[in-house]
Design a protein around this motif. Structure first.
Motif, PDB file in Angstrom:
ATOM      1  N   GLU A   1      67.711  65.883  88.092  1.00  0.00           N
ATOM      2  CA  GLU A   1      67.814  66.676  86.874  1.00  0.00           C
ATOM      3  C   GLU A   1      69.298  66.901  86.647  1.00  0.00           C
ATOM      4  OE1 GLU A   1      67.011  71.222  85.288  1.00  0.00           O
ATOM      5  OE2 GLU A   1      65.629  70.375  86.779  1.00  0.00           O
ATOM      6  N   VAL A   2      69.791  66.497  85.482  1.00  0.00           N
ATOM      7  CA  VAL A   2      71.227  66.592  85.214  1.00  0.00           C
ATOM      8  C   VAL A   2      71.470  67.395  83.946  1.00  0.00           C
ATOM      9  CG1 VAL A   2      71.711  64.392  86.359  1.00  0.00           C
ATOM     10  CG2 VAL A   2      71.310  64.420  83.891  1.00  0.00           C
ATOM     11  N   GLU A   3      72.676  67.904  83.848  1.00  0.00           N
ATOM     12  CA  GLU A   3      73.115  68.632  82.661  1.00  0.00           C
ATOM     13  C   GLU A   3      74.445  68.047  82.215  1.00  0.00           C
ATOM     14  OE1 GLU A   3      72.647  73.126  81.985  1.00  0.00           O
ATOM     15  OE2 GLU A   3      74.752  72.894  82.593  1.00  0.00           O
ATOM     16  N   THR A   4      74.578  67.776  80.930  1.00  0.00           N
ATOM     17  CA  THR A   4      75.807  67.175  80.406  1.00  0.00           C
ATOM     18  C   THR A   4      76.512  68.138  79.454  1.00  0.00           C
ATOM     19  OG1 THR A   4      74.650  66.153  78.522  1.00  0.00           O
ATOM     20  CG2 THR A   4      74.787  64.866  80.570  1.00  0.00           C
ATOM     21  N   THR A   5      77.778  67.847  79.195  1.00  0.00           N
ATOM     22  CA  THR A   5      78.580  68.704  78.319  1.00  0.00           C
ATOM     23  C   THR A   5      78.776  68.124  76.926  1.00  0.00           C
ATOM     24  OG1 THR A   5      80.605  67.681  79.166  1.00  0.00           O
ATOM     25  CG2 THR A   5      79.840  69.688  80.267  1.00  0.00           C
ATOM     26  N   GLY A   6      78.289  66.887  76.699  1.00  0.00           N
ATOM     27  CA  GLY A   6      78.503  66.218  75.413  1.00  0.00           C
ATOM     28  C   GLY A   6      79.764  65.384  75.444  1.00  0.00           C
ATOM     29  N   ASN A   7      79.767  64.315  74.671  1.00  0.00           N
ATOM     30  CA  ASN A   7      80.911  63.398  74.641  1.00  0.00           C
ATOM     31  C   ASN A   7      81.547  63.419  73.250  1.00  0.00           C
ATOM     32  OD1 ASN A   7      82.705  61.263  74.610  1.00  0.00           O
ATOM     33  ND2 ASN A   7      81.378  59.878  75.743  1.00  0.00           N
ATOM     34  N   PRO A   8      82.675  64.111  73.099  1.00  0.00           N
ATOM     35  CA  PRO A   8      83.307  64.221  71.781  1.00  0.00           C
ATOM     36  C   PRO A   8      83.956  62.924  71.298  1.00  0.00           C
ATOM     37  CG  PRO A   8      84.711  65.193  73.460  1.00  0.00           C
ATOM     38  CD  PRO A   8      83.417  64.845  74.138  1.00  0.00           C
ATOM     39  N   LEU A   9      84.022  61.918  72.163  1.00  0.00           N
ATOM     40  CA  LEU A   9      84.653  60.648  71.795  1.00  0.00           C
ATOM     41  C   LEU A   9      83.632  59.579  71.408  1.00  0.00           C
ATOM     42  CD1 LEU A   9      87.433  60.510  74.537  1.00  0.00           C
ATOM     43  CD2 LEU A   9      87.658  61.220  72.152  1.00  0.00           C
ATOM     44  N   THR A  10      82.385  59.982  71.192  1.00  0.00           N
ATOM     45  CA  THR A  10      81.373  59.057  70.696  1.00  0.00           C
ATOM     46  C   THR A  10      81.650  58.761  69.224  1.00  0.00           C
ATOM     47  OG1 THR A  10      79.821  60.184  72.164  1.00  0.00           O
ATOM     48  CG2 THR A  10      78.907  58.622  70.602  1.00  0.00           C
ATOM     49  N   HIS A  11      81.535  57.500  68.834  1.00  0.00           N
ATOM     50  CA  HIS A  11      81.920  57.102  67.484  1.00  0.00           C
ATOM     51  C   HIS A  11      81.114  55.878  67.030  1.00  0.00           C
ATOM     52  CE1 HIS A  11      84.382  54.856  70.352  1.00  0.00           C
ATOM     53  NE2 HIS A  11      84.312  53.871  69.482  1.00  0.00           N
ATOM     54  N   ALA A  12      81.421  55.342  65.855  1.00  0.00           N
ATOM     55  CA  ALA A  12      80.625  54.298  65.223  1.00  0.00           C
ATOM     56  C   ALA A  12      81.224  52.906  65.411  1.00  0.00           C
ATOM     57  CB  ALA A  12      80.486  54.588  63.728  1.00  0.00           C
ATOM     58  N   ILE A  13      80.331  51.929  65.580  1.00  0.00           N
ATOM     59  CA  ILE A  13      80.717  50.512  65.529  1.00  0.00           C
ATOM     60  C   ILE A  13      79.829  49.829  64.485  1.00  0.00           C
ATOM     61  CG2 ILE A  13      80.928  48.321  66.752  1.00  0.00           C
ATOM     62  CD1 ILE A  13      81.159  49.832  69.354  1.00  0.00           C
ATOM     63  N   LEU A  14      80.457  49.190  63.506  1.00  0.00           N
ATOM     64  CA  LEU A  14      79.727  48.456  62.474  1.00  0.00           C
ATOM     65  C   LEU A  14      79.673  46.982  62.852  1.00  0.00           C
ATOM     66  CD1 LEU A  14      81.249  50.082  59.261  1.00  0.00           C
ATOM     67  CD2 LEU A  14      79.185  50.756  60.525  1.00  0.00           C
ATOM     68  N   ARG A  15      78.451  46.425  62.969  1.00  0.00           N
ATOM     69  CA  ARG A  15      78.306  45.043  63.418  1.00  0.00           C
ATOM     70  C   ARG A  15      77.462  44.189  62.481  1.00  0.00           C
ATOM     71  NH1 ARG A  15      73.382  43.017  64.478  1.00  0.00           N
ATOM     72  NH2 ARG A  15      73.796  42.296  66.595  1.00  0.00           N
ATOM     73  N   GLY A  16      77.179  44.735  61.265  1.00  0.00           N
ATOM     74  CA  GLY A  16      76.316  44.010  60.354  1.00  0.00           C
ATOM     75  C   GLY A  16      74.855  44.166  60.753  1.00  0.00           C
ATOM     76  N   ALA A  17      73.967  43.593  59.940  1.00  0.00           N
ATOM     77  CA  ALA A  17      72.532  43.747  60.170  1.00  0.00           C
ATOM     78  C   ALA A  17      71.801  42.486  59.739  1.00  0.00           C
ATOM     79  CB  ALA A  17      72.014  44.959  59.396  1.00  0.00           C
ATOM     80  N   VAL A  18      70.498  42.489  59.954  1.00  0.00           N
ATOM     81  CA  VAL A  18      69.644  41.374  59.563  1.00  0.00           C
ATOM     82  C   VAL A  18      68.408  41.953  58.900  1.00  0.00           C
ATOM     83  CG1 VAL A  18      68.346  39.355  60.357  1.00  0.00           C
ATOM     84  CG2 VAL A  18      70.467  40.009  61.523  1.00  0.00           C
ATOM     85  N   ASP A  19      68.072  41.464  57.693  1.00  0.00           N
ATOM     86  CA  ASP A  19      66.904  42.015  57.002  1.00  0.00           C
ATOM     87  C   ASP A  19      65.611  41.393  57.515  1.00  0.00           C
ATOM     88  OD1 ASP A  19      66.561  39.527  55.770  1.00  0.00           O
ATOM     89  OD2 ASP A  19      67.304  40.187  53.822  1.00  0.00           O
ATOM     90  N   SER A  20      64.487  41.803  56.942  1.00  0.00           N
ATOM     91  CA  SER A  20      63.176  41.369  57.420  1.00  0.00           C
ATOM     92  C   SER A  20      62.940  39.873  57.222  1.00  0.00           C
ATOM     93  CB  SER A  20      62.075  42.159  56.710  1.00  0.00           C
ATOM     94  OG  SER A  20      62.160  41.991  55.302  1.00  0.00           O
ATOM     95  N   ASN A  21      63.766  39.261  56.376  1.00  0.00           N
ATOM     96  CA  ASN A  21      63.654  37.814  56.149  1.00  0.00           C
ATOM     97  C   ASN A  21      64.653  37.006  56.983  1.00  0.00           C
ATOM     98  OD1 ASN A  21      61.598  38.029  54.100  1.00  0.00           O
ATOM     99  ND2 ASN A  21      63.195  38.740  52.699  1.00  0.00           N
ATOM    100  N   GLY A  22      65.370  37.705  57.859  1.00  0.00           N
ATOM    101  CA  GLY A  22      66.339  37.019  58.703  1.00  0.00           C
ATOM    102  C   GLY A  22      67.689  36.787  58.048  1.00  0.00           C
ATOM    103  N   LYS A  23      67.939  37.393  56.895  1.00  0.00           N
ATOM    104  CA  LYS A  23      69.204  37.237  56.191  1.00  0.00           C
ATOM    105  C   LYS A  23      70.234  38.223  56.728  1.00  0.00           C
ATOM    106  CE  LYS A  23      71.314  37.573  51.596  1.00  0.00           C
ATOM    107  NZ  LYS A  23      71.078  37.916  50.173  1.00  0.00           N
ATOM    108  N   ASN A  24      71.437  37.740  56.993  1.00  0.00           N
ATOM    109  CA  ASN A  24      72.498  38.615  57.479  1.00  0.00           C
ATOM    110  C   ASN A  24      73.005  39.537  56.385  1.00  0.00           C
ATOM    111  OD1 ASN A  24      72.503  36.412  59.578  1.00  0.00           O
ATOM    112  ND2 ASN A  24      74.137  37.706  60.381  1.00  0.00           N
TER     113      ASN A  24
END
Length: 342
Positions: A210-233
């Motif tokens: 059982e652990v307790e954390t303090t939170g990570n203030p350096l968490t941030h976003a990475i944009l890598r693109g996506a793929v739709d339901s038809n396989g299109k980027n």
């Protein structure tokens, strides 16, 4: 129970005792960690470049590559901070194929996870001790983080893991920066919710405790693109995409709001040679808008000694066996171009 128990995996303490981090390197790493932290906190205006092979499959070729990065880093140190990619766990959409050095220290042989854990620690340690640049790895399995927690400078949560509760909670207890990728669907709310969750404190079960954390203030976003339901980027590095996510992100008033743009994967439609063009476009957008200048802190690029990719068993030294990468000549040229234009 349809599961065969093969052998006990050593604990992180046992592995670290066998393969320790030298004390003088701890001091060097701490200084580098502070530099990365200051960039994400907006105290240092340099640009982060997370760059290296799609997957680290061979210690010698990976370390040779990082040696080349180290030489370039010295030349661009006033404008760029380089974080080498040493990705030792490889997510597989269908579960098939090479799963990284942590699974198979020798890609041509059967999986051996105990030897794999030792191999990835030795490789990360060698790279850090020889070139003084703490590397990035992907936290594909949250408990594996403990085997590398003292040597890594950066973590990424992949597109297939970012919605997972255990990943989010584990990140909240990590001391170094963690980038959350948008999921393969492209739903940016998933990525933002992951950042919110990881910046909070939590109590949960982890590695038998059982652990307790303090939170990570350096968490941030990475944009890598996506793929739709038809396989299109569906790329998300264009100006309109960047400004939309930057505005939504800023409204959340999260700590150290930062964006890293991944120039490969769905953003490049896995056309590795498009990465320099994408990098140039992101830098242009960043110069054009003050909010983007503030929030876009770096790029993620896939690169190795030899361009392209090969099949397992071809044994071409320094060439990716997973996603195709830029070769070194193109990489070196790109880094200098980014240094001149960020």
């Amino acid at each position: 129970m349809s599961m065969k128990f093969i052998k006990r995996i050593p604990t992180a303490d046992e592995i670290i005792e066998q393969i320790p981090l030298p004390n003088h390197i701890k001091v060097i790493k701490e200084a580098r960690d502070n530099e990365i932290r200051h960039i994400l906190e907006g105290k240092d205006k340099r640009f982060i470049l997370i760059i290296g092979p799609c997957s680290a499959d061979n210690e010698d070729s990976v370390c040779e590559y990082i040696g080349k990065l180290a030489q370039v880093q010295e030349n661009v140190k006033d404008s760029i901070l380089i974080i080498p990619r040493i990705y030792t766990n490889k997510p597989r959409t269908t579960g098939e194929g090479y799963k990284g050095m942590a699974h198979q220290p020798d890609p041509s042989k059967k999986p051996d996870l105990v030897e794999g854990i030792k191999a990835i620690r030795k490789m990360h340690l060698r790279a850090l001790c020889e070139y003084y640049m703490p590397a990035a790895d992907e936290m594909l399995y949250p408990e594996n983080y403990t085997y590398l927690s003292d040597v890594l400078g950066y973590h990424a949560i992949g597109a297939r893991s970012v919605e997972n509760q255990q990943h989010r909670l584990a990140v909240s207890g990590v001391d170094t920066p963690v980038g959350m990728k948008n999921p393969t669907s492209g739903d940016l709310s998933v990525m933002l919710n992951s950042i919110i969750a990881a910046q909070q404190c939590h109590t949960f079960t982890y590695s038998g405790w059982e652990v307790e954390t303090t939170g990570n203030p350096l968490t941030h976003a990475i944009l890598r693109g996506a793929v739709d339901s038809n396989g299109k980027n569906l790329p998300n590095y264009h100006y309109e995409d960047l400004i939309r996510i930057a505005i939504d992100y800023e409204k959340l008033k999260l700590l150290n709001a930062s964006i890293i743009v991944d120039t490969n994967h769905a953003n490049s439609m896995k056309c590795y040679s498009e990465q320099p063009r994408i990098a140039r476009e992101v830098l242009t957008s960043r110069k054009y808008d003050t909010l983007l200048k503030k929030m876009i802190k770096g790029l993620m690029i896939e690169s190795y000694l030899k361009e392209g990719k090969q099949g397992i068993g071809e044994n071409i030294y320094g060439k990716s066996i997973t996603d195709a990468c830029l070769g070194w000549e193109s990489t070196e040229k790109l880094i200098y171009n980014i240094a001149e234009n960020n």
